[in-house]
Scaffold this motif. Structure first.
Motif, PDB file in Angstrom:
ATOM      1  N   GLY A  89     -21.071  33.075   0.234  1.00 25.08           N
ATOM      2  CA  GLY A  89     -21.632  33.525  -1.042  1.00 25.08           C
ATOM      3  C   GLY A  89     -21.887  35.014  -1.051  1.00 25.08           C
ATOM      4  N   SER A  90     -22.462  35.529   0.035  1.00 27.78           N
ATOM      5  CA  SER A  90     -22.722  36.965   0.148  1.00 27.78           C
ATOM      6  C   SER A  90     -21.415  37.754   0.221  1.00 27.78           C
ATOM      7  CB  SER A  90     -23.568  37.244   1.393  1.00 27.78           C
ATOM      8  OG  SER A  90     -23.595  38.628   1.701  1.00 27.78           O
ATOM      9  N   CYS A  91     -20.463  37.252   1.013  1.00 22.50           N
ATOM     10  CA  CYS A  91     -19.185  37.968   1.166  1.00 22.50           C
ATOM     11  C   CYS A  91     -18.426  38.026  -0.162  1.00 22.50           C
ATOM     12  CB  CYS A  91     -18.331  37.286   2.229  1.00 22.50           C
ATOM     13  SG  CYS A  91     -18.872  37.618   3.915  1.00 22.50           S
ATOM     14  N   HIS A  92     -18.451  36.921  -0.892  1.00 20.89           N
ATOM     15  CA  HIS A  92     -17.762  36.909  -2.192  1.00 20.89           C
ATOM     16  C   HIS A  92     -18.347  37.960  -3.132  1.00 20.89           C
ATOM     17  CE1 HIS A  92     -15.608  35.344  -5.662  1.00 20.89           C
ATOM     18  NE2 HIS A  92     -16.755  35.313  -6.320  1.00 20.89           N
ATOM     19  N   ALA A  93     -19.671  38.049  -3.150  1.00 19.36           N
ATOM     20  CA  ALA A  93     -20.326  39.018  -4.039  1.00 19.36           C
ATOM     21  C   ALA A  93     -20.004  40.459  -3.647  1.00 19.36           C
ATOM     22  CB  ALA A  93     -21.842  38.802  -4.015  1.00 19.36           C
ATOM     23  N   ASN A  94     -19.708  40.674  -2.357  1.00 17.88           N
ATOM     24  CA  ASN A  94     -19.432  42.030  -1.874  1.00 17.88           C
ATOM     25  C   ASN A  94     -17.959  42.265  -1.545  1.00 17.88           C
ATOM     26  OD1 ASN A  94     -22.227  43.441  -1.397  1.00 17.88           O
ATOM     27  ND2 ASN A  94     -22.503  41.347  -0.680  1.00 17.88           N
ATOM     28  N   GLU A  95     -17.098  41.323  -1.943  1.00 15.24           N
ATOM     29  CA  GLU A  95     -15.645  41.436  -1.768  1.00 15.24           C
ATOM     30  C   GLU A  95     -15.242  41.558  -0.301  1.00 15.24           C
ATOM     31  OE1 GLU A  95     -14.290  44.574  -4.341  1.00 15.24           O
ATOM     32  OE2 GLU A  95     -14.372  43.276  -6.103  1.00 15.24           O
ATOM     33  N   TYR A  96     -15.840  40.697   0.539  1.00 14.87           N
ATOM     34  CA  TYR A  96     -15.458  40.602   1.948  1.00 14.87           C
ATOM     35  C   TYR A  96     -14.806  39.250   2.198  1.00 14.87           C
ATOM     36  CZ  TYR A  96     -17.787  44.803   3.737  1.00 14.87           C
ATOM     37  OH  TYR A  96     -18.138  46.101   4.009  1.00 14.87           O
ATOM     38  N   SER A  97     -13.903  39.211   3.169  1.00 16.71           N
ATOM     39  CA  SER A  97     -13.287  37.970   3.620  1.00 16.71           C
ATOM     40  C   SER A  97     -13.909  37.552   4.958  1.00 16.71           C
ATOM     41  CB  SER A  97     -11.771  38.155   3.790  1.00 16.71           C
ATOM     42  OG  SER A  97     -11.174  38.524   2.563  1.00 16.71           O
ATOM     43  N   LEU A  98     -13.562  36.342   5.421  1.00 14.07           N
ATOM     44  CA  LEU A  98     -14.107  35.818   6.670  1.00 14.07           C
ATOM     45  C   LEU A  98     -13.004  35.545   7.688  1.00 14.07           C
ATOM     46  CD1 LEU A  98     -16.696  33.210   5.312  1.00 14.07           C
ATOM     47  CD2 LEU A  98     -17.123  35.542   6.048  1.00 14.07           C
ATOM     48  N   ASN A  99     -13.345  35.743   8.962  1.00 17.46           N
ATOM     49  CA  ASN A  99     -12.454  35.435  10.075  1.00 17.46           C
ATOM     50  C   ASN A  99     -13.288  34.668  11.104  1.00 17.46           C
ATOM     51  OD1 ASN A  99     -10.873  35.466  12.431  1.00 17.46           O
ATOM     52  ND2 ASN A  99      -9.938  37.428  11.909  1.00 17.46           N
ATOM     53  N   LEU A 100     -12.966  33.393  11.335  1.00 21.37           N
ATOM     54  CA  LEU A 100     -13.776  32.533  12.209  1.00 21.37           C
ATOM     55  C   LEU A 100     -13.137  32.369  13.582  1.00 21.37           C
ATOM     56  CD1 LEU A 100     -14.784  31.764   9.297  1.00 21.37           C
ATOM     57  CD2 LEU A 100     -15.133  29.460  10.169  1.00 21.37           C
ATOM     58  N   THR A 101     -13.982  32.290  14.611  1.00 20.13           N
ATOM     59  CA  THR A 101     -13.465  31.926  15.926  1.00 20.13           C
ATOM     60  C   THR A 101     -12.999  30.467  15.876  1.00 20.13           C
ATOM     61  OG1 THR A 101     -15.688  31.277  16.678  1.00 20.13           O
ATOM     62  CG2 THR A 101     -14.962  33.522  17.193  1.00 20.13           C
ATOM     63  N   THR A 102     -11.931  30.184  16.614  1.00 21.46           N
ATOM     64  CA  THR A 102     -11.373  28.832  16.611  1.00 21.46           C
ATOM     65  C   THR A 102     -11.304  28.237  18.010  1.00 21.46           C
ATOM     66  OG1 THR A 102      -9.136  29.751  16.734  1.00 21.46           O
ATOM     67  CG2 THR A 102      -9.990  29.244  14.542  1.00 21.46           C
ATOM     68  N   GLY A 103     -11.842  28.948  19.000  1.00 24.94           N
ATOM     69  CA  GLY A 103     -11.781  28.482  20.382  1.00 24.94           C
ATOM     70  C   GLY A 103     -12.547  27.193  20.593  1.00 24.94           C
ATOM     71  N   GLU A 104     -12.092  26.405  21.588  1.00 20.99           N
ATOM     72  CA  GLU A 104     -12.727  25.132  21.906  1.00 20.99           C
ATOM     73  C   GLU A 104     -13.576  25.219  23.173  1.00 20.99           C
ATOM     74  OE1 GLU A 104     -12.705  22.212  20.098  1.00 20.99           O
ATOM     75  OE2 GLU A 104     -11.815  23.462  18.547  1.00 20.99           O
ATOM     76  N   SER A 105     -13.696  26.421  23.748  1.00 21.20           N
ATOM     77  CA  SER A 105     -14.527  26.619  24.941  1.00 21.20           C
ATOM     78  C   SER A 105     -15.195  27.988  24.835  1.00 21.20           C
ATOM     79  CB  SER A 105     -13.676  26.568  26.209  1.00 21.20           C
ATOM     80  OG  SER A 105     -12.783  27.674  26.264  1.00 21.20           O
ATOM     81  N   GLU A 106     -16.218  28.223  25.679  1.00 22.71           N
ATOM     82  CA  GLU A 106     -16.909  29.509  25.654  1.00 22.71           C
ATOM     83  C   GLU A 106     -15.947  30.658  25.932  1.00 22.71           C
ATOM     84  OE1 GLU A 106     -20.481  30.009  27.867  1.00 22.71           O
ATOM     85  OE2 GLU A 106     -21.329  28.102  27.220  1.00 22.71           O
ATOM     86  N   ASP A 107     -15.069  30.497  26.914  1.00 18.21           N
ATOM     87  CA  ASP A 107     -14.120  31.557  27.251  1.00 18.21           C
ATOM     88  C   ASP A 107     -13.153  31.819  26.099  1.00 18.21           C
ATOM     89  OD1 ASP A 107     -15.180  32.071  29.724  1.00 18.21           O
ATOM     90  OD2 ASP A 107     -13.822  30.738  30.802  1.00 18.21           O
ATOM     91  N   ALA A 108     -12.695  30.750  25.462  1.00 19.63           N
ATOM     92  CA  ALA A 108     -11.769  30.914  24.341  1.00 19.63           C
ATOM     93  C   ALA A 108     -12.446  31.602  23.163  1.00 19.63           C
ATOM     94  CB  ALA A 108     -11.213  29.556  23.917  1.00 19.63           C
ATOM     95  N   ILE A 109     -13.711  31.237  22.905  1.00 16.96           N
ATOM     96  CA  ILE A 109     -14.467  31.889  21.830  1.00 16.96           C
ATOM     97  C   ILE A 109     -14.658  33.364  22.143  1.00 16.96           C
ATOM     98  CG2 ILE A 109     -16.746  32.008  20.730  1.00 16.96           C
ATOM     99  CD1 ILE A 109     -16.862  28.927  21.026  1.00 16.96           C
ATOM    100  N   PHE A 110     -14.978  33.686  23.396  1.00 16.81           N
ATOM    101  CA  PHE A 110     -15.155  35.092  23.787  1.00 16.81           C
ATOM    102  C   PHE A 110     -13.847  35.870  23.606  1.00 16.81           C
ATOM    103  CE2 PHE A 110     -15.134  38.458  27.081  1.00 16.81           C
ATOM    104  CZ  PHE A 110     -16.167  39.228  26.575  1.00 16.81           C
ATOM    105  N   GLN A 111     -12.731  35.274  23.966  1.00 18.99           N
ATOM    106  CA  GLN A 111     -11.447  35.957  23.793  1.00 18.99           C
ATOM    107  C   GLN A 111     -11.134  36.174  22.312  1.00 18.99           C
ATOM    108  OE1 GLN A 111      -9.662  37.477  26.103  1.00 18.99           O
ATOM    109  NE2 GLN A 111     -11.289  36.809  27.515  1.00 18.99           N
ATOM    110  N   ASP A 112     -11.549  35.236  21.461  1.00 19.30           N
ATOM    111  CA  ASP A 112     -11.402  35.436  20.008  1.00 19.30           C
ATOM    112  C   ASP A 112     -12.177  36.673  19.561  1.00 19.30           C
ATOM    113  OD1 ASP A 112      -9.818  33.224  19.688  1.00 19.30           O
ATOM    114  OD2 ASP A 112     -11.393  31.922  18.892  1.00 19.30           O
ATOM    115  N   VAL A 113     -13.378  36.831  20.117  1.00 25.78           N
ATOM    116  CA  VAL A 113     -14.217  37.987  19.753  1.00 25.78           C
ATOM    117  C   VAL A 113     -13.569  39.294  20.217  1.00 25.78           C
ATOM    118  CG1 VAL A 113     -16.455  39.110  20.130  1.00 25.78           C
ATOM    119  CG2 VAL A 113     -16.350  36.645  19.745  1.00 25.78           C
TER     120      VAL A 113
END
Length: 340
Positions: A89-113
């Protein structure tokens, strides 16, 4: 064929430079002209070329989201869906998009970051948890990359922005609610103790017991690890097979609350006649449970909305003071609790 700025300018009878200034919301253009040009843009189906805007502004207009754990489990828990709705809701009001981590483990999530930061895929990041031995927040601090945490910081509290509830007080009020109904044998079912939210809610629960001079056995306090429904059944079996089982439970997440209620029903233990239960977060699960679950409303939509607003403020004004935002909580009474 795509509509160009020149096409919009011709239709609106203005210069192409005027259309560009309307797109960038320049204060040099009157509101009357902005409304006229934007109307033409909508009618003609004009869409911004985001790649061009990235080159001009040196901005992706995208915010990264770091999930608490595997994407699969996060999307199963409606608490995170509500937070994402607030962020969206906030991003839409400010014209921002979202990019989510998709990793299935802590290491994979960290590599996404790492990919988000090093690949310049996002302008800033929202971390949806506060956790002991976390690699993400220290990495973002080391890179001096803009971010906001949903949760109370475990360190560096003055160095970054965060949004949270007062989880100690919220859990204290939940336990007091059950005590006021006459319950003395109170159990606590929390989540992973590595996460700050579980530890704070356990502390609040213990404070309420101390204030009322209630002592409970250590066996009344249990935890369910992430994505482990089998553990939930084991916890319920252990609690209910005690010589004096608890008459009421504080369960620190609606998702786990439903797991506990299902395990109780499987043992033919009635809620609330035999055991009262209060959960946390006031998600859709709590309303659809049988019976409907009394819960602490943590306002997850506002947690998400305010975290996104805070990050966007930081991106627009990097020199601003880092702040902590506390979202209020309240108890929503339903049918899962009963006076003793």
């Amino acid at each position: 064929m795509s509509v160009t700025i020149k096409d919009v300018a011709k239709q609106a009878n203005v210069a192409p430079s005027t259309v560009s200034r309307v797109i960038s919301d320049s204060p040099r253009i009157s509101m009357k002209t902005k409304r006229k040009v934007r109307k033409v843009m909508d009618e003609m189906g004009y869409h911004l070329n985001l790649n061009a805007r990235v080159l001009v502004r040196q901005s992706t207009q995208t915010i990264g989201i770091v999930m608490k754990n595997s994407a699969t489990h996060s999307f199963e828990n409606p608490f995170f869906a509500e937070i994402l709705k607030g962020i969206s809701g906030s991003c839409h009001a400010n014209e921002y998009s979202l990019n989510l981590t998709t990793g299935e483990s802590e290491d994979a999530i960290f590599q996404d970051v790492v990919k988000m930061v090093q690949g310049k895929r996002v302008d800033g990041i929202i971390v949806l948890y506060s956790k002991e031995d976390d690699k993400v927040v220290p990495y973002l601090m080391e890179c001096d990359f803009p971010f906001v945490v949903v949760g109370k910081p475990l360190y560096g509290a003055n160095q970054f922005m965060y949004v949270d509830n007062d989880n100690v007080q919220a859990s204290r009020e939940a336990a007091n609610y059950l005590i006021e109904l006459g319950h003395k044998r109170l159990g606590f079912v929390g989540g992973d103790l590595q996460f700050e939210v579980t530890r704070d809610r356990l502390e609040g629960f213990q404070q309420a017991l101390q204030e009322h001079n209630i002592e409970i056995p250590e066996s009344y306090t249990r935890n369910i690890e992430l994505d482990n429904s089998a553990k939930g059944k084991e916890v319920v079996s252990d609690l209910m097979n005690l010589s004096e089982p608890p008459t009421a439970l504080v369960v620190t997440d609606d998702y786990n609350g439903l797991t506990v209620m299902s395990a109780l029903q499987a043992q033919h233990i009635n809620v609330p006649d035999d055991v009262s239960i209060i959960g946390f977060n006031n998600t859709m699960i709590s309303k659809l449970a049988n019976p409907p679950l009394t819960t602490v409303d943590t306002n997850p939509y506002q947690l998400g909305f305010q975290s996104s607003n805070g990050l966007i403020d930081t991106l627009q004004t990097p020199s601003m003071l880092k702040r902590g935002v506390i979202i209020p909580t309240s108890i929503i009474e339903r049918e899962s609790c009963k006076a003793i």
